[in-house]
Design a protein around this motif. Structure first.
Motif, PDB file in Angstrom:
ATOM      1  N   GLY A 126      -0.474  -4.261 -12.987  1.00 21.15           N
ATOM      2  CA  GLY A 126      -0.416  -5.382 -12.061  1.00 21.15           C
ATOM      3  C   GLY A 126       0.074  -6.679 -12.656  1.00 21.15           C
ATOM      4  O   GLY A 126       0.264  -7.648 -11.950  1.00 21.15           O
ATOM      5  N   LYS A 127       0.283  -6.734 -13.964  1.00 21.55           N
ATOM      6  CA  LYS A 127       0.713  -7.987 -14.565  1.00 21.55           C
ATOM      7  C   LYS A 127       1.901  -7.736 -15.473  1.00 21.55           C
ATOM      8  O   LYS A 127       1.791  -7.062 -16.483  1.00 21.55           O
TER       9      LYS A 127
ATOM     10  N   ARG B 289       3.697  -1.466 -10.685  1.00 20.88           N
ATOM     11  CA  ARG B 289       4.408  -2.654 -10.241  1.00 20.88           C
ATOM     12  C   ARG B 289       4.784  -2.492  -8.772  1.00 20.88           C
ATOM     13  O   ARG B 289       5.191  -1.421  -8.342  1.00 20.88           O
ATOM     14  N   PHE B 290       4.620  -3.571  -8.003  1.00 20.98           N
ATOM     15  CA  PHE B 290       5.065  -3.557  -6.616  1.00 20.98           C
ATOM     16  C   PHE B 290       6.571  -3.749  -6.528  1.00 20.98           C
ATOM     17  O   PHE B 290       7.187  -4.391  -7.385  1.00 20.98           O
TER      18      PHE B 290
ATOM     19  N   ILE C 183       5.129   0.819  -4.317  1.00 17.83           N
ATOM     20  CA  ILE C 183       4.649   0.615  -5.667  1.00 17.83           C
ATOM     21  C   ILE C 183       5.135   1.760  -6.534  1.00 17.83           C
ATOM     22  O   ILE C 183       5.211   2.903  -6.074  1.00 17.83           O
ATOM     23  N   TYR C 184       5.550   1.460  -7.749  1.00 19.17           N
ATOM     24  CA  TYR C 184       5.814   2.550  -8.682  1.00 19.17           C
ATOM     25  C   TYR C 184       4.829   2.479  -9.834  1.00 19.17           C
ATOM     26  O   TYR C 184       4.445   1.419 -10.308  1.00 19.17           O
TER      27      TYR C 184
ATOM     28  N   ILE D 107       6.281   7.176  -7.306  1.00 15.05           N
ATOM     29  CA  ILE D 107       6.660   6.164  -6.321  1.00 15.05           C
ATOM     30  C   ILE D 107       5.855   6.404  -5.056  1.00 15.05           C
ATOM     31  O   ILE D 107       5.884   7.507  -4.488  1.00 15.05           O
ATOM     32  N   MET D 108       5.106   5.385  -4.598  1.00 15.08           N
ATOM     33  CA  MET D 108       4.278   5.475  -3.402  1.00 15.08           C
ATOM     34  C   MET D 108       4.671   4.378  -2.426  1.00 15.08           C
ATOM     35  O   MET D 108       5.134   3.315  -2.833  1.00 15.08           O
ATOM     36  N   ASP D 109       4.432   4.619  -1.122  1.00 16.15           N
ATOM     37  CA  ASP D 109       4.609   3.543  -0.150  1.00 16.15           C
ATOM     38  C   ASP D 109       3.297   2.782  -0.001  1.00 16.15           C
ATOM     39  O   ASP D 109       2.300   3.089  -0.661  1.00 16.15           O
ATOM     40  N   PHE D 110       3.282   1.788   0.876  1.00 17.72           N
ATOM     41  CA  PHE D 110       2.107   0.938   1.006  1.00 17.72           C
ATOM     42  C   PHE D 110       0.942   1.621   1.725  1.00 17.72           C
ATOM     43  O   PHE D 110      -0.151   1.053   1.803  1.00 17.72           O
ATOM     44  N   ASP D 111       1.150   2.797   2.240  1.00 22.70           N
ATOM     45  CA  ASP D 111       0.071   3.553   2.871  1.00 22.70           C
ATOM     46  C   ASP D 111      -0.454   4.660   1.967  1.00 22.70           C
ATOM     47  O   ASP D 111      -1.200   5.524   2.405  1.00 22.70           O
ATOM     48  N   GLY D 112      -0.037   4.623   0.693  1.00 22.10           N
ATOM     49  CA  GLY D 112      -0.550   5.599  -0.252  1.00 22.10           C
ATOM     50  C   GLY D 112       0.174   6.931  -0.233  1.00 22.10           C
ATOM     51  O   GLY D 112      -0.243   7.872  -0.923  1.00 22.10           O
TER      52      GLY D 112
END
Length: 588
Positions: free
Chosen positions: A152-153, A493-494, A499-500, A509-514
C-alpha cells in the motif's frame, strides 16, 4: 560493464557539456553502455548513466540536452565506514534546471544547467556540505537505497514528486528546496545557506544551524522556516546526549528567531503547520505556538501532564535501544510503548485533528491501556469530541487513516486477530467494526496495512485478501493466497481498474470487487505500469503485456542475452535497449 540494470534508484552525475543533439525519431543513440536508465516523474526527461558517463535526453523534443562524465565515483565502504566522496544531481522539472553536486570530504562544487538548451546557468564552490554527517543520518533513520515497496505504500521517492527529485538520498538530506521562493537550502560546515536557484547567489548564511536537519517546513503566513533537528550521527554518544529541537528562522534574513526542544523519534512528513501552531506527533502530541515560541498551555498539554514523565523515560529507552542495538532494532514493546510511535496526522473536513490514542476515564492522555478517539480544535487547543474505550487493553493500533470522511483504525489483538474499526470523525461514533480476522505478523512483528480506493477496503491477512465496502464494512469478497496463485503476498498497488498484488511467484490482478482477473507467473519484477486497458510487467529477461478486457496475456517477449526493455513511470514511453546497451528504440 556493458549491460543495463533497471532500478528505481540510480546514482550519480557529474561533469557536463552543453551540446544539444537531434536524434532520429524513435531512436536514441547513446554512444556508450549505461548501467542505469531512469526518467523524470513527468516522463519528459530520460537519464542514462554508468560509473563514468551520463546523458540527459528530452523525450518530447527527442534531443540530447546534457552529455558528461563523472567527477567523482561514489563513496566506497571500507570496514563499514563510507568515504564521503561522489557526485549527484537534482532535477527541477518546473524550473527546467538540472543541478550537479560534486563532493569530496567537506569540499563541494555545484553547477546548475538549463534543461532548455544545456547551458550552464551558474556554478559555485562556496557551499561546503557535511556529507559524512548526512550518511550517518541516513543510516540512523533507515533511509538507504530501496527497491521494493511495503503493502500500500510506494517507497520509490522519485515517483512521489511531480516537479523535482534527486535519487541520491545523501544529498536529499543536505539540500532542501522551497519552490514557492525558488530557493535552495544547503546544510554545511558553515551552517545553513540560502541559495537562489536562478543565479546561485547566496542570500544568507545562518551559522547557528549546525548538525542534522531531518526536515524543513515553510510557513508562508509568518515568513518562517522551521528546522526539525535530529541527532548528528548514529553513535551511542549522540543518541544518548542529543537534545532534538525545532529552530525557527526568518526566511528572508536567516535570523534565528527561536528554538524549542521536542521529545521522540523524528519521522519525515509527520509534522504539520495549522495556523499559528506547529504540531509535532513524535513521542507525544505537542502544539508549539510559533508566535510566542512556547508549547501551547492548553487542553492537550494539561491532559498529557501525567504522561510526560513516562514519555521522557520512553524516549530514553528508545535512544538506549538504538545506541546498543543499532537503528533498525526496536525495544520490547507493550501497548503503552506502541501508542507513542508517531503516525501521520489527519484532519477532518472542518480542519480539526483526528487523533486515536490511550487515555483514561478522566481524559488524561497516555494513561492506562484503553484506546479512544479525540477530535481536537488546534486553533482553540481544545478537545471537542472524546470517545473513551473504543478499543480495550488487549488491542494494539497498527494503522489509522482518514479517507472520504471516515476515520479507520486497524488493530491487532490476542491470538493474532486483527480488525478494522470505522469512526465518524466529527462525533467519534463507531460506524462499523469488521469481524476479527485470523492473521499473523511477519518476523518483524508487523502486520500488513489495509488499502482504500474506489469505495473499497482491501485488507491483507495471512492467507488471503478481504474486499470490503468502505462505507459499511460489509464483506464483498475473500480471495485466498492459493486462489490468487502468486505465492506469499509481498506488496500491492492500486491502478485504474483494480489492484495488482506482488507475490513470491508472480503478480495477481484483481478488480475492485475482489474478482481475480488474471495471475501472471513472474519473478525478479523490475517495474509494472497499468492503465484502463493494459498492464505491463518487466522482469530481468522478459516483458509481458496483459489485456484487461480479454483477461489474457497478449504479448510475452523473452529478451536475448543482455537485451531488455524499460518504460517511463506512466507508461507513456516504452524503450527497447539493444544487446550492447548503447542504442534505444522508443515507442509511445
Amino acid at each position: 560493464m556493458n549491460f543495463i540494470k533497471i532500478t528505481f534508484l540510480f546514482l550519480l552525475i557529474a561533469w557536463q557539456s552543453t551540446a544539444q543533439d537531434a536524434i532520429d525519431p524513435g531512436n536514441i543513440d547513446l554512444g556508450f553502455s549505461p548501467e542505469f536508465i531512469d526518467f523524470s516523474p513527468d516522463d519528459r526527461y530520460l537519464v542514462a548513466e554508468n560509473d563514468s558517463h551520463y546523458q540527459v535526453w528530452d523525450l518530447e523534443t527527442q534531443t540530447r540536452i546534457l552529455n558528461g562524465k563523472h567527477t567523482f565515483k561514489p563513496g566506497r565502504a571500507i570496514k563499514s565506514k563510507v568515504l564521503p566522496t561522489g557526485s549527484g544531481y537534482f532535477l527541477f522539472g518546473t524550473e527546467q534546471v538540472f543541478m550537479t553536486v560534486d563532493y569530496q570530504h567537506n569540499k563541494t562544487h555545484v553547477k546548475a544547467f538549463s534543461l532548455k538548451d544545456g547551458k550552464m546557468i551558474w556554478e559555485t564552490d562556496q557551499l561546503h556540505m557535511e556529507v559524512s554527517l548526512a550518511e550517518t543520518i541516513l543510516r540512523l533513520h533507515g533511509e538507504g537505497i530501496v527497491t521494493a515497496e511495503i503493502v500500500g505504500k510506494q517507497v520509490n521517492p522519485r515517483h512521489s514528486f511531480n516537479s523535482f527529485f534527486t535519487p541520491d538520498k545523501v544529498l536529499d538530506r543536505l539540500i532542501n528546496y522551497l519552490p514557492e521562493r525558488n530557493t535552495l537550502f544547503f546544510n554545511g560546515k558553515k551552517g545553513l545557506q540560502s541559495v537562489d536557484i536562478n543565479n546561485g547567489n547566496i542570500n544568507w548564511t545562518q551559522k547557528s544551524v549546525t548538525g542534522g536537519i531531518g526536515e524543513i517546513l515553510f510557513n508562508p503566513q509568518a515568513g518562517q522556516l522551521y528546522l526539525i533537528k535530529v541527532p548528528n550521527s548514529e553513535g551511542s554518544v549522540d543518541l544518548l546526549t542529543a537534545k532534538p529541537e525545532v529552530q525557527a528562522l526568518d526566511v528572508n534574513t536567516g535570523k534565528l528567531l527561536w528554538s524549542v526542544p521536542y521529545t521522540g523519534d523524528f519521522t519525515p512528513g509527520y509534522a504539520s503547520i495549522v495556523g499559528h501552531t506547529l504540531v509535532l506527533p513524535y513521542l507525544d502530541l505537542t502544539f508549539i505556538d510559533v508566535k510566542n515560541a512556547v508549547e501551547r498551555n492548553g487542553d492537550i498539554k494539561s491532559r498529557l501532564g501525567a504522561a510526560r514523565t513516562s514519555t521522557k523515560v520512553l524516549g530514553g529507552i528508545m535512544a538506549i535501544d538504538k545506541a546498543i542495538n543499532g537503528g533498525n532494532s526496536q525495544a520490547k514493546t507493550d501497548s503503552k510503548y506502541n501508542r507513542l510511535i508517531p503516525r501521520q496526522l489527519y484532519f477532518d473536513a472542518n480542519g480539526k485533528l483526528c487523533y486515536f490514542t490511550i487515555f483514561n476515564k478522566k481524559g488524561k492522555l497516555g494513561v492506562g491501556g484503553k484506546k479512544g478517539y479525540l477530535n481536537i480544535d488546534i486553533h482553540k487547543d481544545k478537545v471537542e469530541v472524546e470517545k473513551y474505550n473504543i478499543l480495550g487493553d488487549q488491542w494494539t493500533v497498527i494503522q489509522d487513516q482518514l479517507e472520504d470522511g471516515i476515520f479507520y483504525i486497524k488493530s491487532s489483538g490476542t491470538l493474532n486477530r486483527t480488525m478494522i474499526t470505522a469512526i465518524n470523525p466529527e462525533n467519534g461514533e463507531i460506524l462499523f467494526q469488521t469481524d476479527k480476522a485470523r492473521n499473523s505478523a511477519d518476523r518483524a512483528k508487523a502486520f500488513n496495512p489495509f488499502l482504500i480506493s474506489n469505495a473499497r477496503i482491501i485488507d491483507f491477512v495471512s492467507k488471503g485478501i478481504y474486499t470490503l465496502d468502505a462505507r459499511t464494512g460489509q464483506k464483498i469478497a475473500y480471495t485466498t493466497s492459493r486462489d490468487l496463485g502468486v505465492g506469499t503476498i509481498k506488496s500491492s498497488r492500486f491502478f485504474e481498474k483494480g489492484i495488482y498484488i506482488f507475490g513470491t511467484k508472480g503478480i495477481g490482478i484483481m478488480d475492485f470487487d475482489g474478482k481475480i482477473i488474471l495471475n501472471v507467473e513472474a519473478r525478479n519484477v523490475k517495474d509494472v505500469v497499468a492503465n484502463s486497458n493494459e498492464v505491463w510487467i518487466l522482469e530481468n529477461n522478459k516483458f509481458t503485456r496483459v489485456n484487461l478486457q480479454l483477461a489474457k496475456i497478449t504479448e510475452n517477449i523473452t529478451f536475448k542475452s543482455r537485451e531488455t526493455m524499460v518504460f517511463s513511470p506512466s507508461g507513456k514511453y516504452l524503450l527497447k535497449v539493444n544487446k550492447k546497451g548503447d542504442k534505444i528504440k522508443m515507442y509511445n
